[in-house]
Design an enzyme around this catalytic site. Sequence first.
Site, mmCIF file in Angstrom:
data_model
loop_
_atom_site.group_PDB
_atom_site.id
_atom_site.type_symbol
_atom_site.label_atom_id
_atom_site.label_comp_id
_atom_site.label_asym_id
_atom_site.label_seq_id
_atom_site.Cartn_x
_atom_site.Cartn_y
_atom_site.Cartn_z
ATOM 1 N N THR A 145 0.810 -1.226 0.000
ATOM 2 C CA THR A 145 0.000 0.000 0.000
ATOM 3 C C THR A 145 0.842 1.274 0.000
ATOM 4 O OG1 THR A 145 -0.231 -0.288 2.391
ATOM 5 C CG2 THR A 145 -2.063 -1.029 1.022
ATOM 6 N N GLY A 146 2.179 1.147 0.016
ATOM 7 C CA GLY A 146 3.036 2.296 -0.272
ATOM 8 C C GLY A 146 3.075 3.384 0.772
ATOM 9 N N GLY A 187 13.684 16.766 -2.044
ATOM 10 C CA GLY A 187 14.039 18.171 -1.879
ATOM 11 C C GLY A 187 15.127 18.595 -2.851
ATOM 12 N N GLU A 205 17.803 22.091 5.210
ATOM 13 C CA GLU A 205 17.904 20.701 5.693
ATOM 14 C C GLU A 205 18.343 20.734 7.153
ATOM 15 O OE1 GLU A 205 17.616 17.276 4.747
ATOM 16 O OE2 GLU A 205 18.397 17.030 6.775
ATOM 17 N N GLY A 273 10.185 13.740 3.919
ATOM 18 C CA GLY A 273 10.059 12.289 4.012
ATOM 19 C C GLY A 273 8.655 11.830 3.660
ATOM 20 N N HIS A 469 37.915 5.463 -23.810
ATOM 21 C CA HIS A 469 38.523 6.787 -23.650
ATOM 22 C C HIS A 469 38.087 7.665 -24.814
ATOM 23 C CE1 HIS A 469 41.550 9.815 -22.730
ATOM 24 N NE2 HIS A 469 41.909 9.796 -24.006
HETATM 25 C C1 LIG Z 1 8.605 12.778 -6.055
HETATM 26 C C2 LIG Z 1 9.102 11.362 -5.949
HETATM 27 C C3 LIG Z 1 10.113 10.955 -6.768
HETATM 28 C C4 LIG Z 1 10.585 9.635 -6.688
HETATM 29 N N1 LIG Z 1 11.594 9.271 -7.521
HETATM 30 C C5 LIG Z 1 12.061 8.006 -7.457
HETATM 31 C C6 LIG Z 1 13.069 7.582 -8.358
HETATM 32 O O1 LIG Z 1 13.526 8.340 -9.216
HETATM 33 N N2 LIG Z 1 13.518 6.305 -8.266
HETATM 34 C C7 LIG Z 1 13.027 5.451 -7.323
HETATM 35 O O2 LIG Z 1 13.478 4.299 -7.280
HETATM 36 N N3 LIG Z 1 12.057 5.820 -6.454
HETATM 37 C C8 LIG Z 1 11.566 7.079 -6.513
HETATM 38 N N4 LIG Z 1 10.559 7.458 -5.666
HETATM 39 C C9 LIG Z 1 10.070 6.476 -4.681
HETATM 40 C C10 LIG Z 1 9.062 5.509 -5.337
HETATM 41 O O3 LIG Z 1 8.042 6.259 -5.944
HETATM 42 C C11 LIG Z 1 8.500 4.564 -4.292
HETATM 43 O O4 LIG Z 1 9.547 3.886 -3.648
HETATM 44 C C12 LIG Z 1 7.572 3.541 -4.929
HETATM 45 O O5 LIG Z 1 6.522 4.183 -5.616
HETATM 46 C C13 LIG Z 1 6.983 2.620 -3.850
HETATM 47 O O6 LIG Z 1 6.119 1.707 -4.458
HETATM 48 P P1 LIG Z 1 5.007 0.926 -3.621
HETATM 49 O O7 LIG Z 1 4.423 -0.058 -4.572
HETATM 50 O O8 LIG Z 1 5.543 0.476 -2.340
HETATM 51 O O9 LIG Z 1 3.927 2.021 -3.237
HETATM 52 P P2 LIG Z 1 3.043 3.051 -4.099
HETATM 53 O O10 LIG Z 1 3.649 3.333 -5.412
HETATM 54 O O11 LIG Z 1 2.774 4.197 -3.198
HETATM 55 O O12 LIG Z 1 1.731 2.239 -4.396
HETATM 56 C C14 LIG Z 1 0.804 1.883 -3.427
HETATM 57 C C15 LIG Z 1 -0.542 1.744 -4.086
HETATM 58 O O13 LIG Z 1 -1.432 1.168 -3.160
HETATM 59 C C16 LIG Z 1 -2.695 1.762 -3.313
HETATM 60 N N5 LIG Z 1 -3.414 1.551 -2.050
HETATM 61 C C17 LIG Z 1 -3.077 2.009 -0.822
HETATM 62 N N6 LIG Z 1 -3.917 1.527 0.105
HETATM 63 C C18 LIG Z 1 -4.806 0.739 -0.548
HETATM 64 C C19 LIG Z 1 -5.911 -0.047 -0.139
HETATM 65 N N7 LIG Z 1 -6.263 -0.135 1.147
HETATM 66 N N8 LIG Z 1 -6.593 -0.719 -1.098
HETATM 67 C C20 LIG Z 1 -6.245 -0.652 -2.402
HETATM 68 N N9 LIG Z 1 -5.209 0.078 -2.829
HETATM 69 C C21 LIG Z 1 -4.500 0.751 -1.925
HETATM 70 C C22 LIG Z 1 -2.397 3.203 -3.646
HETATM 71 O O14 LIG Z 1 -3.483 3.800 -4.334
HETATM 72 C C23 LIG Z 1 -1.155 3.065 -4.515
HETATM 73 O O15 LIG Z 1 -1.453 3.038 -5.886
HETATM 74 C C24 LIG Z 1 10.032 8.740 -5.743
HETATM 75 C C25 LIG Z 1 8.980 9.157 -4.911
HETATM 76 C C26 LIG Z 1 8.511 10.453 -5.023
HETATM 77 C C27 LIG Z 1 7.374 10.876 -4.146
HETATM 78 N N1 LIG Z 2 15.853 9.685 -7.117
HETATM 79 C C1 LIG Z 2 15.247 8.885 -6.270
HETATM 80 O O1 LIG Z 2 15.528 7.692 -6.176
HETATM 81 C C2 LIG Z 2 14.182 9.426 -5.410
HETATM 82 C C3 LIG Z 2 13.644 10.673 -5.684
HETATM 83 C C4 LIG Z 2 12.673 11.164 -4.837
HETATM 84 C C5 LIG Z 2 12.241 10.403 -3.773
HETATM 85 N N2 LIG Z 2 12.782 9.206 -3.535
HETATM 86 C C6 LIG Z 2 12.376 8.435 -2.352
HETATM 87 O O2 LIG Z 2 11.191 8.955 -1.804
HETATM 88 C C7 LIG Z 2 11.250 8.929 -0.391
HETATM 89 C C8 LIG Z 2 10.958 10.275 0.188
HETATM 90 O O3 LIG Z 2 11.957 11.231 -0.176
HETATM 91 P P1 LIG Z 2 12.211 12.507 0.727
HETATM 92 O O4 LIG Z 2 13.328 13.267 0.112
HETATM 93 O O5 LIG Z 2 10.934 13.212 1.018
HETATM 94 O O6 LIG Z 2 12.579 11.855 2.103
HETATM 95 P P2 LIG Z 2 13.963 11.550 2.864
HETATM 96 O O7 LIG Z 2 13.557 10.920 4.123
HETATM 97 O O8 LIG Z 2 14.921 10.873 1.967
HETATM 98 O O9 LIG Z 2 14.561 12.996 3.147
HETATM 99 C C9 LIG Z 2 13.902 13.927 3.954
HETATM 100 C C10 LIG Z 2 14.925 14.918 4.451
HETATM 101 O O10 LIG Z 2 14.242 15.933 5.165
HETATM 102 C C11 LIG Z 2 15.002 16.256 6.304
HETATM 103 N N3 LIG Z 2 14.077 16.841 7.272
HETATM 104 C C12 LIG Z 2 13.207 16.203 8.083
HETATM 105 N N4 LIG Z 2 12.492 17.098 8.797
HETATM 106 C C13 LIG Z 2 12.920 18.319 8.410
HETATM 107 C C14 LIG Z 2 12.549 19.650 8.774
HETATM 108 N N5 LIG Z 2 11.590 19.893 9.664
HETATM 109 N N6 LIG Z 2 13.215 20.677 8.184
HETATM 110 C C15 LIG Z 2 14.193 20.445 7.256
HETATM 111 N N7 LIG Z 2 14.570 19.205 6.888
HETATM 112 C C16 LIG Z 2 13.930 18.165 7.441
HETATM 113 C C17 LIG Z 2 15.629 14.955 6.732
HETATM 114 O O11 LIG Z 2 16.788 15.152 7.515
HETATM 115 C C18 LIG Z 2 15.944 14.309 5.397
HETATM 116 O O12 LIG Z 2 17.234 14.629 4.939
HETATM 117 C C19 LIG Z 2 12.628 8.404 -0.027
HETATM 118 O O13 LIG Z 2 12.524 7.037 0.234
HETATM 119 C C20 LIG Z 2 13.422 8.642 -1.266
HETATM 120 O O14 LIG Z 2 14.483 7.742 -1.422
HETATM 121 C C21 LIG Z 2 13.756 8.708 -4.325
#
Ligand SMILES: Cc1cc2nc3c(=O)[nH]c(=O)nc-3n(C[C@H](O)[C@H](O)[C@H](O)COP(=O)(O)OP(=O)(O)OC[C@H]3O[C@@H](n4cnc5c(N)ncnc54)[C@H](O)[C@@H]3O)c2cc1C
Ligand SMILES: NC(=O)c1ccc[n+]([C@@H]2O[C@H](COP(=O)([O-])OP(=O)(O)OC[C@H]3O[C@@H](n4cnc5c(N)ncnc54)[C@H](O)[C@@H]3O)[C@@H](O)[C@H]2O)c1
Length: 491
Positions: A145-146, A187, A205, A273, A469
């Site tokens: 459920t993510g 961020g 941060e 986060g 290279h």
């Molecule tokens: C801005 C951003 C950028 C990111 N960039 C990257 C990246 O570049 N590379 C990377 O590896 N990761 C990235 N991530 C992290 C990545 O998106 C997550 O790690 C990944 O989506 C997690 O997948 P998941 O299947 O666990 O959950 P989710 O993708 O959150 O999926 C959970 C699903 O469960 C459904 N759900 C929840 N509860 C229920 C319920 N009770 N019944 C039915 N359905 C339900 C939701 O609708 C949702 O579709 C990024 C995240 C964000 C927010």
């Molecule tokens: N390129 C990628 O793979 C990618 C891109 C985006 C997101 N994600 C994933 O999505 C998830 C969420 O990312 P995220 O960047 O929101 O979370 P994160 O937990 O990685 O980072 C949150 C940051 O906010 C800081 N923080 C916490 N409270 C704060 C406050 N009050 N003021 C200022 N700083 C504060 C923390 O110290 C931390 O460095 C992570 O698991 C990340 O790996 C991955």
Amino acid sequence: MSETDANTTDVLVIGGGTGGYSTALRAASLGLRVVLAERDLIGGTCLHRGCIPSKAMLHAAELVDGIAEARERWGVKATVDSLDWPALVATRDGIVERNHQGVAGHLRTAGVRVVKGTARLTGPRTVHVEGAGEFTARRGIVLATGSRPRLLPGLAADGRRVVTSDDALFAAGLPASVLVLGGGAIGVEYASFHRSMGAEVTLVETAGRLLPLEDEDVGRHLARGLKKRGITVRTGSTLTGTELLADGVRATVRTPKGEELVIGAERLLVAVGRAPVTDGLDLAAAGLAADERGFVAPADWSRLETSVPGIHVVGDLLPPPSLGLAHASFAEGLLVAETLAGLPSRAVDYAAVPRVTYSSPQTASVGLTEAEARARGLDIKVNTMPLAATAKGMVHGQGGMVKVIAAADGAGGDRGLPWSNDVESLGKTGAVLGVHLVGPQVSEMIAESQLIVGWDAEPADVAQHIHAHPTLSEAVGETFLTLAGRGLHQH
Ligand SMILES: Cc1cc2nc3c(=O)[nH]c(=O)nc-3n(C[C@H](O)[C@H](O)[C@H](O)COP(=O)(O)OP(=O)(O)OC[C@H]3O[C@@H](n4cnc5c(N)ncnc54)[C@H](O)[C@@H]3O)c2cc1C
Ligand SMILES: NC(=O)c1ccc[n+]([C@@H]2O[C@H](COP(=O)([O-])OP(=O)(O)OC[C@H]3O[C@@H](n4cnc5c(N)ncnc54)[C@H](O)[C@@H]3O)[C@@H](O)[C@H]2O)c1
């Protein structure tokens, strides 16, 4: 088929994000009958609000940066006339939709039954899906459920002045100034994007450096690169107050020296986060409970199985050492599907999963940081090389570095995982424990290093393979040559 038969399946997956749909696809390919319950859109966070739209936007940002570089360094008299945000959004959303249709098509072809609705557990083998009724899963239930954006107490997102990464995608336009709270991947990527698009950006941060979970040198080089691009980076700083104005926010930030700075911005982007989603899931009905942070922890990491036999968990719902990354959730989905099909499964080696930030400059890492290796009491050797020391690094002109951490010759390299999957047990000594990259294109360059770390290679194993290279990846090769005692340009 009776109603009961139709609703009896081998595997029931709750959540159709990357974790859930990968489990469903693999389980179906192994001949299992699979039902996937999703209340919103197949593809989840990564496809609709995360990885894909953000990387599409960061690609556009790179093009804008390229125009500036062309003008400033290469004598190309080009300028950006204007930015058409709706056009950018249309291209981005077209890519998302094509992927969405693609994933839905894969599930259809694989024979996965997708059921639309909110699912909740009603027992250790039963699930109720709103609007679709009660389901029984003979082999197992997979919780996928993510997560959702975490907000700070007392600071609600209004989608306009205070926004999450979700809101930032669907905003009506681009702001002229942004205060980004949180120097994690979200961020950093959003700060980088908005700066490329011309906004004044401040990144705050609380920890002492950006990407605090990464190697110290990664945070340092990244901050240097972002500052060079005009982003104000304030680490060790805390938001102490926020005032909402008609057209933005006025925030107060306390610096490490105790000063209170007042920062005005059109938009405050909260990226502190993400929080796991379990509300409405009724974990208790199956005899489960979330931990104090809201995660559902497996009792057995090698099967990602909870304390209730047959209930597995994947993706962002898992606590560390899982990584909150889409590709980690793919690995978890494969593992759980194979476990449910009765195949031998091997625990995900999280230390060998690459971690990438797609900002400018980019960062990419795999394996242990130097501090983690030292904290484990490992005898290590470290080699760092600036990308600017190579011809291609000079062409790019963006700085950056390669840092490699290897177990010292003769020393084992237990990566400290919760299962026995360490270097010593594989009979390797002197193995590479971590690779950390900052600079242009390092998101693509990390692939060889994940194999190096994942296969417990030694620097000498790598050093015998000569890199092309001139390339940026040559710096990776040179770093290993030196560690193997055969340095060519590095002494
Ligand atoms: C801005 C951003 C950028 C990111 N960039 C990257 C990246 O570049 N590379 C990377 O590896 N990761 C990235 N991530 C992290 C990545 O998106 C997550 O790690 C990944 O989506 C997690 O997948 P998941 O299947 O666990 O959950 P989710 O993708 O959150 O999926 C959970 C699903 O469960 C459904 N759900 C929840 N509860 C229920 C319920 N009770 N019944 C039915 N359905 C339900 C939701 O609708 C949702 O579709 C990024 C995240 C964000 C927010
Ligand atoms: N390129 C990628 O793979 C990618 C891109 C985006 C997101 N994600 C994933 O999505 C998830 C969420 O990312 P995220 O960047 O929101 O979370 P994160 O937990 O990685 O980072 C949150 C940051 O906010 C800081 N923080 C916490 N409270 C704060 C406050 N009050 N003021 C200022 N700083 C504060 C923390 O110290 C931390 O460095 C992570 O698991 C990340 O790996 C991955």
